[in-house]
Design an enzyme around this catalytic site. Structure first.
Site, PDB file in Angstrom:
ATOM      1  N   LYS A  44      10.963  68.373  60.941  1.00 57.92           N
ATOM      2  CA  LYS A  44      11.985  67.361  60.612  1.00 57.92           C
ATOM      3  C   LYS A  44      12.836  67.806  59.422  1.00 57.92           C
ATOM      4  O   LYS A  44      14.054  67.757  59.463  1.00 57.92           O
ATOM      5  CB  LYS A  44      11.319  66.002  60.295  1.00 57.92           C
ATOM      6  CG  LYS A  44      10.468  65.447  61.419  1.00 57.92           C
ATOM      7  CD  LYS A  44       9.885  64.082  61.079  1.00 57.92           C
ATOM      8  CE  LYS A  44       8.892  64.077  59.932  1.00 57.92           C
ATOM      9  NZ  LYS A  44       7.634  64.830  60.214  1.00 57.92           N
ATOM     10  N   ARG A  50       8.433  54.624  60.056  1.00 54.62           N
ATOM     11  CA  ARG A  50       7.183  55.244  60.432  1.00 54.62           C
ATOM     12  C   ARG A  50       6.185  54.227  60.962  1.00 54.62           C
ATOM     13  O   ARG A  50       5.083  54.586  61.314  1.00 54.62           O
ATOM     14  CB  ARG A  50       6.586  55.858  59.176  1.00 54.62           C
ATOM     15  CG  ARG A  50       6.274  57.315  59.276  1.00 54.62           C
ATOM     16  CD  ARG A  50       5.890  57.704  57.873  1.00 54.62           C
ATOM     17  NE  ARG A  50       5.258  58.946  57.788  1.00 54.62           N
ATOM     18  CZ  ARG A  50       5.864  60.058  57.366  1.00 54.62           C
ATOM     19  NH1 ARG A  50       7.133  60.057  57.073  1.00 54.62           N
ATOM     20  NH2 ARG A  50       5.182  61.141  57.244  1.00 54.62           N
TER      21      ARG A  50
HETATM   22  P1  AP5 Z   1       8.972  71.007  58.035  1.00 56.01           P
HETATM   23  O1  AP5 Z   1      10.392  71.115  58.469  1.00 56.01           O
HETATM   24  O2  AP5 Z   1       8.687  70.941  56.572  1.00 56.01           O
HETATM   25  O3  AP5 Z   1       8.241  69.804  58.830  1.00 56.01           O
HETATM   26  P2  AP5 Z   1       8.333  68.218  58.655  1.00 56.01           P
HETATM   27  O4  AP5 Z   1       8.391  67.646  60.028  1.00 56.01           O
HETATM   28  O5  AP5 Z   1       9.392  67.846  57.700  1.00 56.01           O
HETATM   29  O6  AP5 Z   1       6.881  67.963  58.099  1.00 56.01           O
HETATM   30  P3  AP5 Z   1       6.389  67.032  56.886  1.00 56.01           P
HETATM   31  O7  AP5 Z   1       5.011  67.525  56.538  1.00 56.01           O
HETATM   32  O8  AP5 Z   1       7.389  66.973  55.801  1.00 56.01           O
HETATM   33  O9  AP5 Z   1       6.277  65.671  57.612  1.00 56.01           O
HETATM   34  P4  AP5 Z   1       5.461  64.450  57.168  1.00 56.01           P
HETATM   35  O10 AP5 Z   1       6.016  63.425  58.049  1.00 56.01           O
HETATM   36  O11 AP5 Z   1       3.999  64.657  57.226  1.00 56.01           O
HETATM   37  O12 AP5 Z   1       5.767  64.348  55.593  1.00 56.01           O
HETATM   38  P5  AP5 Z   1       6.762  63.448  54.734  1.00 56.01           P
HETATM   39  O13 AP5 Z   1       7.235  64.264  53.626  1.00 56.01           O
HETATM   40  O14 AP5 Z   1       7.725  62.771  55.592  1.00 56.01           O
HETATM   41  O15 AP5 Z   1       8.183  72.259  58.695  1.00 56.01           O
HETATM   42  C1  AP5 Z   1       6.791  72.455  58.444  1.00 56.01           C
HETATM   43  C2  AP5 Z   1       6.488  73.966  58.386  1.00 56.01           C
HETATM   44  O16 AP5 Z   1       6.732  74.553  59.669  1.00 56.01           O
HETATM   45  C3  AP5 Z   1       7.376  74.746  57.393  1.00 56.01           C
HETATM   46  O17 AP5 Z   1       6.619  75.743  56.791  1.00 56.01           O
HETATM   47  C4  AP5 Z   1       8.481  75.356  58.277  1.00 56.01           C
HETATM   48  O18 AP5 Z   1       8.985  76.560  57.740  1.00 56.01           O
HETATM   49  C5  AP5 Z   1       7.727  75.576  59.587  1.00 56.01           C
HETATM   50  N1  AP5 Z   1       8.607  75.433  60.767  1.00 56.01           N
HETATM   51  C6  AP5 Z   1       9.653  74.562  60.938  1.00 56.01           C
HETATM   52  N2  AP5 Z   1      10.224  74.715  62.146  1.00 56.01           N
HETATM   53  C7  AP5 Z   1       9.496  75.700  62.777  1.00 56.01           C
HETATM   54  C8  AP5 Z   1       9.583  76.310  64.060  1.00 56.01           C
HETATM   55  N3  AP5 Z   1      10.544  75.941  64.940  1.00 56.01           N
HETATM   56  N4  AP5 Z   1       8.672  77.269  64.367  1.00 56.01           N
HETATM   57  C9  AP5 Z   1       7.700  77.654  63.475  1.00 56.01           C
HETATM   58  N5  AP5 Z   1       7.579  77.118  62.240  1.00 56.01           N
HETATM   59  C10 AP5 Z   1       8.462  76.141  61.892  1.00 56.01           C
HETATM   60  O19 AP5 Z   1       5.758  62.345  54.182  1.00 56.01           O
HETATM   61  C11 AP5 Z   1       4.741  62.690  53.274  1.00 56.01           C
HETATM   62  C12 AP5 Z   1       3.927  61.459  52.896  1.00 56.01           C
HETATM   63  O20 AP5 Z   1       4.774  60.492  52.242  1.00 56.01           O
HETATM   64  C13 AP5 Z   1       3.301  60.676  54.083  1.00 56.01           C
HETATM   65  O21 AP5 Z   1       2.070  61.221  54.463  1.00 56.01           O
HETATM   66  C14 AP5 Z   1       3.177  59.284  53.463  1.00 56.01           C
HETATM   67  O22 AP5 Z   1       2.082  59.216  52.579  1.00 56.01           O
HETATM   68  C15 AP5 Z   1       4.446  59.160  52.625  1.00 56.01           C
HETATM   69  N6  AP5 Z   1       5.578  58.584  53.398  1.00 56.01           N
HETATM   70  C16 AP5 Z   1       6.774  59.193  53.646  1.00 56.01           C
HETATM   71  N7  AP5 Z   1       7.572  58.383  54.362  1.00 56.01           N
HETATM   72  C17 AP5 Z   1       6.870  57.237  54.569  1.00 56.01           C
HETATM   73  C18 AP5 Z   1       7.151  56.034  55.262  1.00 56.01           C
HETATM   74  N8  AP5 Z   1       8.326  55.837  55.910  1.00 56.01           N
HETATM   75  N9  AP5 Z   1       6.190  55.071  55.280  1.00 56.01           N
HETATM   76  C19 AP5 Z   1       5.005  55.245  54.645  1.00 56.01           C
HETATM   77  N10 AP5 Z   1       4.674  56.363  53.986  1.00 56.01           N
HETATM   78  C20 AP5 Z   1       5.600  57.354  53.938  1.00 56.01           C
HETATM   79 MG    MG Z   2       9.418  66.917  55.800  1.00 54.83          MG
END
Ligand code: AP5
Ligand code: MG
Length: 208
Positions: free
Chosen positions: A13, A88
């Site tokens: 994402k 989410r």
């Molecule tokens: P990346 O692009 O970083 O993936 P992502 O989908 O953004 O993953 P996140 O871990 O950020 O998602 P998340 O939903 O768990 O975390 P968030 O920060 O939203 O890619 C991941 C890796 O893969 C990278 O190394 C990249 O280089 C690689 N990659 C990318 N594309 C690729 C491809 N095509 N092929 C191979 N490799 C690839 O949330 C974190 C925490 O915040 C949550 O757990 C929760 O506690 C809280 N939170 C956030 N939003 C909310 C909400 N709305 N409600 C409640 N809690 C929330």
């Molecule tokens: Mg992310």
């Protein structure tokens, strides 16, 4: 253009959002990034969110909904936005619908980035990011250039243990958004497996 990215942790994402917002000239609103900034700054929001995030659990809806309502009311989001990681839960989606209908605006699309669970752990545990620019790398799939490699950092919730919990939260609490947005005719499924460039092209095609 008002778009939402939904997908499991590590689906890409953040990687794809950076490309799409550049293409469409809209702000990238990532609740994960906003919460991490609050944790780093030690604000009351950050202190409240830190424990949930480290454990891979969702931060309570009321906290997140308030945060996003304030953010989308800002000037730069008037013409559109890309929401990454919000909504989410179904209550978050309902609150967003309410806020948008009060402003008499609509969502254009909800993109579901699909990546099977078995690929997620490797993507997450290999992720690194540049604290200066926010650029996301992967030790194996997208290694940081030499001048950046010495300063990249790993997220506190990118442990194997937390990933299992994050995947559970995704399937239990976030996956119900798929039928929710399908019912509104907004959902577009995008295969998130393949090179980042190939995935970007699929997203652009899905957006028409
Ligand atoms: P990346 O692009 O970083 O993936 P992502 O989908 O953004 O993953 P996140 O871990 O950020 O998602 P998340 O939903 O768990 O975390 P968030 O920060 O939203 O890619 C991941 C890796 O893969 C990278 O190394 C990249 O280089 C690689 N990659 C990318 N594309 C690729 C491809 N095509 N092929 C191979 N490799 C690839 O949330 C974190 C925490 O915040 C949550 O757990 C929760 O506690 C809280 N939170 C956030 N939003 C909310 C909400 N709305 N409600 C409640 N809690 C929330
Ligand atoms: Mg992310």
């Amino acid at each position: 253009m008002r778009i939402i990215f939904i997908g499991p942790p590590g689906a890409g994402k953040g990687t794809q959002a950076a490309r799409i917002v550049e293409r469409f000239g809209i702000p990238h609103i990532s609740t994960g990034d906003m919460l991490r900034a609050a944790v780093k700054a030690g604000t009351p929001l950050g202190q409240q969110a830190d424990g949930f995030m480290k454990a891979g659990k969702l931060v309570p809806d009321d906290v997140i909904i308030g945060l996003v309502r304030e953010r989308i009311a800002q000037d730069d989001a008037k013409k559109g936005f890309l929401l990454d990681g919000f909504p989410r839960t179904v209550p978050q989606a309902e609150a967003l619908d309410e806020a948008l209908s009060a402003d008499e605006v609509d969502l254009d699309a909800v993109l579901l980035l699909e990546v099977p669970d078995e690929r997620i752990v490797r993507r997450i545990t290999g992720r690194r990011s540049d604290p200066e620019t926010g650029t996301i790398y992967h030790v194996e799939f997208d290694p940081p250039p030499a001048e950046v490699a010495g300063r990249v950092v790993q997220r506190k919730d990118d442990t194997e243990q937390a990933v299992v919990q994050r995947l559970r939260a995704y399937h239990d609490q976030t996956a119900p958004l798929v039928p929710y947005y399908e019912g509104q005719g907004l959902l577009k499924r995008v295969d998130g497996v393949g090179s980042p460039d190939a995935v970007t092209e699929r997203i652009v095609a899905a957006l028409g």
